[in-house]
Design an enzyme around this catalytic site. Structure first.
Site, short mmCIF file in Angstrom:
data_model
loop_
_atom_site.label_atom_id
_atom_site.label_comp_id
_atom_site.label_asym_id
_atom_site.label_seq_id
_atom_site.Cartn_x
_atom_site.Cartn_y
_atom_site.Cartn_z
N GLU A 1 0.51 -1.05 -0.19
CA GLU A 1 0.06 0.14 0.11
C GLU A 1 1.12 1.03 -0.15
O GLU A 1 2.10 1.39 0.22
CB GLU A 1 -1.02 -0.56 1.08
CG GLU A 1 -2.27 -1.09 0.82
CD GLU A 1 -3.33 -1.20 2.87
OE1 GLU A 1 -3.98 -0.88 1.61
OE2 GLU A 1 -2.70 -0.88 3.66
N CYS B 1 -0.73 6.01 10.64
CA CYS B 1 0.29 5.01 11.15
C CYS B 1 0.00 3.65 11.52
O CYS B 1 -1.31 3.85 12.14
CB CYS B 1 1.39 5.48 12.03
SG CYS B 1 1.81 7.45 11.26
N1 SAH Z 1 9.73 0.19 10.76
C1 SAH Z 1 9.11 1.80 10.79
C2 SAH Z 1 8.21 2.58 9.63
C3 SAH Z 1 7.02 2.12 9.70
S1 SAH Z 1 6.12 2.75 11.19
C4 SAH Z 1 9.50 2.12 12.21
O1 SAH Z 1 9.11 1.06 12.86
O2 SAH Z 1 9.59 3.52 12.31
C5 SAH Z 1 6.26 4.27 10.48
C6 SAH Z 1 5.89 4.59 12.86
O3 SAH Z 1 3.89 4.51 12.74
C7 SAH Z 1 6.05 4.64 13.32
O4 SAH Z 1 7.15 5.68 14.77
C8 SAH Z 1 5.69 3.53 14.45
O5 SAH Z 1 5.86 3.66 15.31
C9 SAH Z 1 3.95 4.14 14.03
N2 SAH Z 1 2.60 3.42 14.55
C10 SAH Z 1 2.60 1.90 13.76
N3 SAH Z 1 1.49 1.47 14.26
C11 SAH Z 1 0.48 2.45 14.83
C12 SAH Z 1 -0.28 2.37 15.17
N4 SAH Z 1 -1.08 1.06 15.71
N5 SAH Z 1 -0.69 3.43 15.83
C13 SAH Z 1 0.17 4.79 15.63
N6 SAH Z 1 1.49 4.72 14.95
C14 SAH Z 1 1.53 4.32 14.89
#
Ligand code: SAH
Length: 363
Positions: free
Chosen positions: A93, A345
């Site tokens: 996506e 996110c």
């Molecule tokens: N793998 C990388 C990039 C993808 S996630 C990482 O971990 O940074 C991108 C961002 O979204 C990260 O900061 C992660 O902590 C956040 N994230 C993941 N799941 C989430 C959720 N359910 N709610 C809010 N933020 C989330």
């Protein structure tokens, strides 16, 4: 000899080498890449200063389009999310977030993810494979195609173009550093996308040795780190990566990044009720940030699949922000965009139903 299927994955030198071996003039590499990245053509036949015989050789070896759109979801806030099928039948996506004349694209870097963070939907897919640089670039190019085809105008009255890239979609970008580095170099290259370093942000869950490699390679991008918790015990529960690289090691790596690049790091901090959105966590966050040049980007937990985790109330969020701000730490809160289409996110995941729906819709 060339291991990539998508021509957009190749560096200029690799393309020159391929052309040379194919009995073609190496200078065509610049022409071809100009068509690919400046004109963003959709077919080799559009490269009209490249002889048809060369176009045919290229078409026999490489693809110019690797992704097939399978579904698009439109949020009420203007955010768009595309589901794409890769050439080998997997799904990824991409999200476009328009904000005040800027068009940010959140790209996926892997099919699925191996990090297994408990609050993230992509984790539930497991890991399948890394995306090629050409595939990641195509996620961006396809948004430009959309902006052009829908006649979306930018603030200057011209057809809008993608302005910012965030490597925050599916996957752990630092586990695919070779291809992410290639992508950033092509985006940054003056004669290709010509995108400034500050307009690209890579987010990592905290793969310590790869943060060092990012600095060594001088990858043109900014760094965001998903800190999400300020205490090893708590962080390990939600982010298993912490068992391998605990907070002290992570901070050593980000300190080195700041020292060597002279750039600050953004710490992402997902606010989860009673877990990370607490007075203790705020105090610990202040202790971590006060001596450092850094910014904090707080993100309210978006609904995912872990029933034990909840989003804090708006009052709890305000209270947390106020505590951190009182210590003069720069903290901003990320506006949740595209929640109604599961584009926020942590909400990206392949959902079989959507593909079936897109199919029946078009028949
Ligand atoms: N793998 C990388 C990039 C993808 S996630 C990482 O971990 O940074 C991108 C961002 O979204 C990260 O900061 C992660 O902590 C956040 N994230 C993941 N799941 C989430 C959720 N359910 N709610 C809010 N933020 C989330």
């Amino acid at each position: 000899m060339v291991k990539y299927k998508d021509i957009k994955s190749l560096t200029t030198d690799e393309l020159k080498e391929w052309l040379n071996a194919a009995g073609e003039k190496p200078f065509r590499a610049e022409q071809i890449q100009n068509w690919l990245f400046c004109h963003q053509v959709r077919d080799f036949s559009e490269m009209n200063n490249v002889p048809p015989s060369t176009q045919a050789k290229l078409a026999a070896e490489f693809s110019i389009q690797s992704l097939t759109p399978a579904h698009r979801a439109d949020s009420s806030d203007g955010t768009l999310k595309w589901l794409y099928k890769t050439y080998d039948g997997h799904f990824i996506e991409t999200v476009m977030i328009p904000t005040n004349g800027r068009f940010s694209v959140c790209v996926s870097t892997q099919v699925g993810c191996a990090m297994n963070c408990s609050f993230c939907r992509t984790a539930k897919m497991g890991f399948t494979r890394n995306l090629e640089a050409g595939e990641i670039l195509e996620e961006i190019i396809r948004v430009n195609w959309h902006l052009k085809d829908s006649n979306t105008l930018g603030e200057d009255g011209k057809i809008a173009q993608v302005t910012n890239i965030i490597f925050m979609g599916m996957g752990e970008p630092l586990n695919n550093l070779e291809n992410v580095h290639r992508t950033c170099c092509t985006l940054h290259h003056q004669k290709l996308f010509n995108m400034g370093r500050k307009r690209m942000t890579l987010s990592t869950s905290g793969i310590v040795p790869k943060i060092k490699e990012l600095v060594d390679r001088n990858t043109p991008c900014c760094l965001a780190v998903s800190l999400n918790s300020t205490n090893n015990e708590r962080r390990s529960v939600v982010m298993p990566v912490n068992d391998t690289w605990p907070i002290e090691k992570l901070l050593e790596a980000t300190d080195e990044y700041t020292r060597r690049t002279d750039n600050y790091v953004t710490f992402e901090f997902v606010l989860m009720k009673d877990v990370t959105c607490t007075d203790i966590a705020a105090k610990e966050l202040i202790r971590i940030c006060a001596p450092r040049r850094c910014k904090v980007n707080a993100i309210v937990l978006n609904p995912a699949d872990d029933p034990t985790l909840e989003a804090p109330t708006p009052e709890e969020v305000e209270h947390f922000l106020a505590l951190v701000r009182a210590a003069e730490i720069q903290i901003t809160i990320r506006n949740p965009r595209g929640r109604d289409i599961s584009a926020a996110c942590g909400q990206l995941a392949y959902n079989q139903q959507k593909v079936v729906y897109a199919h029946t819709e078009s028949t």
